[in-house]
Design a protein around this motif. Structure first.
Motif, PDB file in Angstrom:
ATOM      1  N   ASP A 116      -8.638  -9.706  -0.820  1.00 54.81           N
ATOM      2  CA  ASP A 116      -8.934  -9.196   0.584  1.00 54.81           C
ATOM      3  C   ASP A 116      -8.101  -7.507   0.710  1.00 54.81           C
ATOM      4  OD1 ASP A 116      -6.501 -10.083   0.588  1.00 54.81           O
ATOM      5  OD2 ASP A 116      -6.665 -11.338   2.477  1.00 54.81           O
ATOM      6  N   ASP A 117      -7.294  -7.371  -0.346  1.00 57.61           N
ATOM      7  CA  ASP A 117      -6.610  -5.967  -0.125  1.00 57.61           C
ATOM      8  C   ASP A 117      -6.811  -5.314  -1.569  1.00 57.61           C
ATOM      9  OD1 ASP A 117      -4.772  -3.929   0.026  1.00 57.61           O
ATOM     10  OD2 ASP A 117      -3.321  -5.103   1.036  1.00 57.61           O
ATOM     11  N   ARG A 137      -5.157  -2.452  -6.694  1.00 52.03           N
ATOM     12  CA  ARG A 137      -4.744  -1.427  -7.424  1.00 52.03           C
ATOM     13  C   ARG A 137      -3.315  -1.003  -7.842  1.00 52.03           C
ATOM     14  NH1 ARG A 137      -8.566   2.430  -6.429  1.00 52.03           N
ATOM     15  NH2 ARG A 137      -8.890   2.027  -4.333  1.00 52.03           N
ATOM     16  N   ARG A 138      -2.677  -1.131  -6.921  1.00 55.08           N
ATOM     17  CA  ARG A 138      -1.035  -1.245  -6.972  1.00 55.08           C
ATOM     18  C   ARG A 138      -0.621  -2.205  -8.309  1.00 55.08           C
ATOM     19  NH1 ARG A 138       2.100   2.932  -5.041  1.00 55.08           N
ATOM     20  NH2 ARG A 138       1.023   3.545  -2.837  1.00 55.08           N
ATOM     21  N   GLY A 139      -1.411  -3.389  -8.311  1.00 56.44           N
ATOM     22  CA  GLY A 139      -0.971  -4.243  -9.359  1.00 56.44           C
ATOM     23  C   GLY A 139      -1.490  -3.975 -10.512  1.00 56.44           C
ATOM     24  N   PRO A 194       0.898  -1.264  -0.067  1.00 54.12           N
ATOM     25  CA  PRO A 194      -0.027  -0.037  -0.123  1.00 54.12           C
ATOM     26  C   PRO A 194       0.876   1.231  -0.141  1.00 54.12           C
ATOM     27  CG  PRO A 194      -0.880  -1.673   1.552  1.00 54.12           C
ATOM     28  CD  PRO A 194       0.487  -2.139   1.109  1.00 54.12           C
ATOM     29  N   PHE A 195       2.043   1.293   0.426  1.00 55.67           N
ATOM     30  CA  PHE A 195       2.957   2.314   0.569  1.00 55.67           C
ATOM     31  C   PHE A 195       4.091   2.318  -0.555  1.00 55.67           C
ATOM     32  CE2 PHE A 195       1.779   0.714   4.728  1.00 55.67           C
ATOM     33  CZ  PHE A 195       1.168   1.680   5.328  1.00 55.67           C
ATOM     34  N   ASP A 196       4.395   1.382  -0.953  1.00 51.86           N
ATOM     35  CA  ASP A 196       5.444   1.452  -2.003  1.00 51.86           C
ATOM     36  C   ASP A 196       5.033   0.744  -3.432  1.00 51.86           C
ATOM     37  OD1 ASP A 196       7.512   2.951  -0.378  1.00 51.86           O
ATOM     38  OD2 ASP A 196       7.721   0.885   0.677  1.00 51.86           O
ATOM     39  N   TRP A 206       4.218  -2.485  -5.961  1.00 47.83           N
ATOM     40  CA  TRP A 206       4.956  -3.707  -6.257  1.00 47.83           C
ATOM     41  C   TRP A 206       6.179  -3.369  -6.795  1.00 47.83           C
ATOM     42  CZ3 TRP A 206       2.986  -7.950  -4.195  1.00 47.83           C
ATOM     43  CH2 TRP A 206       1.606  -8.271  -4.005  1.00 47.83           C
ATOM     44  N   THR A 207       7.108  -2.850  -5.951  1.00 49.81           N
ATOM     45  CA  THR A 207       8.411  -2.304  -6.307  1.00 49.81           C
ATOM     46  C   THR A 207       9.618  -3.019  -5.880  1.00 49.81           C
ATOM     47  OG1 THR A 207       8.490  -0.701  -4.663  1.00 49.81           O
ATOM     48  CG2 THR A 207       7.144  -0.135  -6.760  1.00 49.81           C
ATOM     49  N   GLU A 208      10.499  -2.775  -6.251  1.00 51.04           N
ATOM     50  CA  GLU A 208      11.984  -3.310  -5.437  1.00 51.04           C
ATOM     51  C   GLU A 208      12.220  -2.692  -4.098  1.00 51.04           C
ATOM     52  OE1 GLU A 208      14.022  -5.938  -6.707  1.00 51.04           O
ATOM     53  OE2 GLU A 208      12.098  -5.923  -8.106  1.00 51.04           O
ATOM     54  N   ALA A 209      11.668  -1.712  -3.550  1.00 50.19           N
ATOM     55  CA  ALA A 209      11.495  -1.293  -2.320  1.00 50.19           C
ATOM     56  C   ALA A 209      10.855  -2.329  -1.547  1.00 50.19           C
ATOM     57  CB  ALA A 209      11.263  -0.071  -2.240  1.00 50.19           C
ATOM     58  N   THR A 210       9.437  -2.635  -2.023  1.00 53.73           N
ATOM     59  CA  THR A 210       8.858  -3.717  -1.435  1.00 53.73           C
ATOM     60  C   THR A 210       9.338  -4.907  -1.318  1.00 53.73           C
ATOM     61  OG1 THR A 210       6.648  -2.438  -1.769  1.00 53.73           O
ATOM     62  CG2 THR A 210       6.518  -4.910  -1.631  1.00 53.73           C
ATOM     63  N   PHE A 211      10.162  -5.474  -2.357  1.00 54.84           N
ATOM     64  CA  PHE A 211      10.757  -6.768  -2.239  1.00 54.84           C
ATOM     65  C   PHE A 211      11.672  -6.578  -1.202  1.00 54.84           C
ATOM     66  CE2 PHE A 211      13.801  -9.792  -4.121  1.00 54.84           C
ATOM     67  CZ  PHE A 211      13.287 -10.910  -3.993  1.00 54.84           C
ATOM     68  N   ALA A 212      12.623  -5.642  -1.433  1.00 56.64           N
ATOM     69  CA  ALA A 212      13.794  -5.360  -0.276  1.00 56.64           C
ATOM     70  C   ALA A 212      13.262  -5.479   0.911  1.00 56.64           C
ATOM     71  CB  ALA A 212      14.589  -4.520  -0.612  1.00 56.64           C
ATOM     72  N   ALA A 213      12.051  -4.733   1.525  1.00 59.17           N
ATOM     73  CA  ALA A 213      11.508  -4.837   2.839  1.00 59.17           C
ATOM     74  C   ALA A 213      11.028  -6.291   3.065  1.00 59.17           C
ATOM     75  CB  ALA A 213      10.416  -3.744   3.002  1.00 59.17           C
TER      76      ALA A 213
END
Length: 229
Positions: free
Chosen positions: A97-98, A103-105, A21-23, A25-32
């Motif tokens: 459920d999210d 939306r991000r996808g 929801p914040f980042d 589907w990005t590499e930032a999300t993957f790293a986190a």
């Protein structure tokens, strides 16, 4: 003890969903997600070679699996076939459920570089719906059914993302209208094919369409003139 492959995938996906929801589907999300799951980055890359893109596709596949499970457990014997299709699409959306993750996808798969992956995911969803409902078509209808449902599903997802009505009531009405449009078109096609005035004109196109066969395996998409074995 080494965690099974599927468990690794689910663990990393669950960790990623907190950040999507914040980042996005990005590499930032993957790293986190890798950090939160306390997973070796090399192992994470082995599980999801394309990082965030594969995570987004895994989330979509999770929804597909939940949809099929519900289709198989619900009693739909009293429904008309068109109602079963509509129910399947509704089950698929309710499996998400999210809404922000969806939306991000949608944003991710709207990018030219990933549009083919998004289209393949939607096609796969619609193929699962038809297969679960017992579709046995082996000709051009195999393609037209999935292509038509892909259009219905895609438009319904976009409507659903902007729907704030109670229990998404407006979305289900929108879906029913789209299904009705498809049924009206199919009825029109049947009337044209039965009309003796059009038979000479349609002989050639109908013969050509009859030569198109459904793929033997999904990897054969978009199919060929070779019949199923």
């Amino acid at each position: 003890m080494t965690m099974p492959y599927e468990d690794l995938r689910e663990t990393l996906l669950d960790a990623a969903l907190i950040h999507v929801p914040f980042d996005g589907w990005t590499e930032a999300t993957f790293a986190a997600a890798v950090a939160d799951a306390d997973m070796d980055r090399t192992l994470a890359r082995a599980v999801y070679p394309r990082g965030a893109l594969d995570l987004a596709l895994a989330y979509h596949a999770r929804g597909d699996a939940q949809m099929v499970e519900r289709m198989q457990s619900e009693d739909m014997s009293e429904l008309r076939f068109s109602e079963k299709v509509a129910a399947a699409v509704r089950f698929r959306l309710e499996a998400s459920d999210d809404k922000e993750a969806v939306r991000r996808g949608t944003t991710l798969f709207a990018l030219p570089a990933y549009a083919a992956d998004g289209a393949k995911a939607i096609w796969g969803t619609c193929d699962l719906i038809w297969d679960t409902l017992g579709d046995t078509s082996q000709d051009a209808n195999w393609y037209t059914k999935r292509a038509t449902l892909s259009a219905v599903y895609s438009s319904t997802v976009l409507f659903w993302l902007g729907d704030d009505s109670s229990d998404h009531h407006a979305t289900w009405e929108f879906l029913d209208r789209r299904i009705d449009n498809v049924m009206q078109f199919e009825k029109f096609k049947a009337q044209v094919n039965k009309n003796p005035l059009f038979k000479p004109l349609l002989a050639g196109p109908n013969w050509l369409m009859s030569q198109i066969k459904a793929p033997v395996r999904m990897k054969d998409l978009p199919g060929s003139l070779t019949p199923r074995g």
